[in-house]
Motif scaffolding. Structure first.
Motif, short mmCIF file in Angstrom:
data_model
loop_
_atom_site.label_atom_id
_atom_site.label_comp_id
_atom_site.label_asym_id
_atom_site.label_seq_id
_atom_site.Cartn_x
_atom_site.Cartn_y
_atom_site.Cartn_z
N ARG A 27 10.95 11.31 -3.40
CA ARG A 27 10.87 12.35 -2.29
C ARG A 27 10.19 11.44 -1.28
O ARG A 27 10.26 11.90 0.21
CB ARG A 27 10.53 13.56 -2.46
N PHE A 28 9.23 11.12 -1.55
CA PHE A 28 8.13 10.32 -0.68
C PHE A 28 8.69 8.96 -0.07
O PHE A 28 8.48 8.61 1.14
CB PHE A 28 6.79 10.05 -1.45
N VAL A 29 9.10 8.26 -1.16
CA VAL A 29 9.90 6.87 -0.63
C VAL A 29 10.71 7.03 0.50
O VAL A 29 10.78 6.33 1.57
CB VAL A 29 10.47 6.18 -1.76
N GLU A 30 11.42 7.96 0.43
CA GLU A 30 12.44 8.47 1.69
C GLU A 30 11.90 8.69 2.87
O GLU A 30 12.40 8.51 3.96
CB GLU A 30 13.19 9.65 1.29
N LYS A 31 10.58 8.99 2.87
CA LYS A 31 9.90 9.42 4.09
C LYS A 31 8.53 8.64 4.06
O LYS A 31 7.51 9.12 3.98
CB LYS A 31 9.36 11.01 4.44
N PRO A 32 8.43 7.20 4.36
CA PRO A 32 7.29 6.31 4.34
C PRO A 32 6.35 6.84 5.52
O PRO A 32 5.20 6.64 5.21
CB PRO A 32 8.00 4.88 4.50
N ALA A 33 6.99 7.39 6.60
CA ALA A 33 5.90 7.78 7.61
C ALA A 33 4.81 8.89 7.13
O ALA A 33 3.80 8.85 7.71
CB ALA A 33 6.81 8.19 8.96
N GLN A 34 5.53 9.70 6.14
CA GLN A 34 4.72 10.59 5.65
C GLN A 34 3.87 10.14 4.89
O GLN A 34 2.40 10.75 4.93
CB GLN A 34 5.53 11.59 4.90
N ALA A 61 1.01 -1.15 0.01
CA ALA A 61 -0.22 -0.14 -0.13
C ALA A 61 0.92 1.15 0.01
O ALA A 61 0.84 2.25 -0.76
CB ALA A 61 -0.77 0.04 1.32
N VAL A 62 2.03 1.25 0.73
CA VAL A 62 2.67 2.41 0.89
C VAL A 62 3.48 2.65 -0.45
O VAL A 62 3.56 3.80 -0.87
CB VAL A 62 3.84 2.16 2.20
N GLU A 63 4.09 1.46 -1.06
CA GLU A 63 4.81 1.68 -2.26
C GLU A 63 3.83 2.12 -3.36
O GLU A 63 4.14 3.04 -4.27
CB GLU A 63 5.33 0.19 -2.74
N MET A 64 2.63 1.74 -3.45
CA MET A 64 1.72 1.98 -4.37
C MET A 64 1.15 3.57 -4.25
O MET A 64 1.23 4.42 -5.37
CB MET A 64 0.26 1.35 -4.27
N VAL A 65 1.21 4.11 -2.99
CA VAL A 65 0.84 5.27 -2.79
C VAL A 65 1.77 6.34 -3.26
O VAL A 65 1.89 7.59 -3.38
CB VAL A 65 0.08 5.49 -1.30
N ALA A 66 3.05 5.72 -2.78
CA ALA A 66 4.26 6.72 -3.23
C ALA A 66 4.17 6.81 -4.82
O ALA A 66 4.53 7.93 -5.17
CB ALA A 66 5.60 5.73 -3.26
N ASP A 67 3.82 5.86 -5.58
CA ASP A 67 3.54 6.09 -7.10
C ASP A 67 2.39 6.95 -7.33
O ASP A 67 2.49 7.86 -8.31
CB ASP A 67 3.43 4.76 -7.72
N TRP A 68 1.36 6.88 -6.51
CA TRP A 68 0.35 7.77 -6.86
C TRP A 68 0.74 9.35 -6.73
O TRP A 68 0.46 10.24 -7.40
CB TRP A 68 -0.87 7.68 -5.66
#
Ligand code: SF4
Length: 330
Positions: free
Chosen positions: A292-299, A63-70
């Motif tokens: 930039r988002f992948v580096e901050k999964p908590a975000q 889910a986190v990986e997919m939303v990083a793509d979003w």
């Protein structure tokens, strides 16, 4: 306030991990565009994922990986509500209510249900698989979405949702507007082997792929099978590489490639070079934003939790109307 006063649209995606070009061009790119005109709700369909696989060990990370793509593709949490289906448990309650008013025959005739049974040789399909389009109806109607962006194959699901809304409204009280399909033109996105791009075929180009990875996938890509030698003229109309030109390459360069192909003035590697020249820059922009988002999964998790709270406020209001309509409480 995000989307105030605008018509609402809702769509979801199963958390199957990295988004590939087929998912991006078939859905996500359109979601990004719709942010400008509509109040957008996009969700991680984690309950729906259970109809594919009961092993949930990869679901949170996927889910986190997919939303990083979003987010990399340009979805903006300030304009769109991004949420997780299972964090809004009202969807399950509404699904239950709808299951009381929906004849089983309506669900049995949904084409995707029959296809799944045939393709996967399911002898004992789960109740959840049969009910999956009804959960989808609950997802949509919960937010009283006017629009649902879908490809032509999903139109029967929207038709079912309209029938479900009508049945509820006629049985108890008019609570739900009937949503409409917002037909999305889905371009043909071939995988590197010429078949439809799909994770399960191992032929996908991912939004997270580096320039080197994309180049290494495009260079050996399947072309017009009749063009065996450099001197043989080819036919762009049957070439999967040319399908990608149609998506990425501006008309002048595309026409030049087509003429060069038909006259054997260019080789397939030259043609793929032109494609890469046009394909790599937009994908690099997505990948850089994604990184930039992948580096901050908590975000990413925080964005989804905030969005889920926002979604839940609407879901709570809708369920109050539903409970008020069916009057079970003493
Ligand atoms: S030249 Fe281009 S369009 Fe023609 S067969 Fe080769 S890759 Fe395909």
């Amino acid at each position: 306030m995000a989307g105030a006063g605008k018509e609402r649209v809702l769509s979801g995606m199963r958390p199957s991990g990295k988004v590939h070009l087929g998912n991006y061009l078939g859905a996500l790119a359109n979601w990004v565009k719709l942010q400008d005109e509509l109040d957008c709700y996009y969700f991680v369909a984690d309950w729906h994922a259970l109809t594919d696989d009961l092993d949930t060990s990869d679901v949170p990370a996927n889910a986190v990986e997919m939303v990083a793509d979003w987010l990399g593709a340009g979805l903006d949490p300030a304009r769109s509500t991004l949420f997780i289906q299972s964090l809004v448990p009202e969807h399950a309650e509404l699904h239950l209510i709808f299951s009381m008013t929906t004849p089983v025959t309506w669900l049995e005739r949904v084409p995707t249900y029959r296809e799944r049974i045939e393709q996967q040789h399911l002898e004992s399909p789960s109740y959840g698989l049969l009910g999956y389009p009804l959960l989808q109806s609950a997802d949509i109607l919960m937010y009283k979405a006017q629009w649902v962006p879908v490809g032509a194959d999903q139109v029967p699901h929207i038709e079912l949702t309209r029938e479900v809304a009508r049945r509820f409204n006629n049985t108890w009280k008019p609570v739900f507007p009937e949503p409409q399909a917002k037909l999305t033109q889905i371009p043909k996105v071939p995988g590197t082997d010429g078949r439809k791009m799909s994770k399960s075929y191992g032929n996908a180009i991912y939004l997270s792929d580096s320039t080197e990875e994309i180049t290494a996938k495009v260079k050996p890509m399947v072309t017009d099978p009749a063009r065996k030698r450099r001197a043989d003229p080819g036919n762009p109309d049957v070439c999967p590489v040319f399908d990608l030109h149609r998506i990425f390459t501006p008309e002048a360069d595309r026409e030049a490639a087509a003429t060069g192909c038909r006259t054997a003035a260019i080789g397939c590697l030259d043609c793929k070079g032109v494609l890469l020249k046009h394909m790599l820059p937009p994908l690099a922009r997505i990948r850089e934003r994604r990184q930039r988002f992948v580096e901050k999964p908590a975000q990413i998790v925080e964005i989804l939790h905030e969005g889920s709270k926002r979604a839940r406020r609407i879901a709570t209001q809708t369920m109050e109307e539903v409970r008020d309509a069916i009057k079970l409480e003493p």
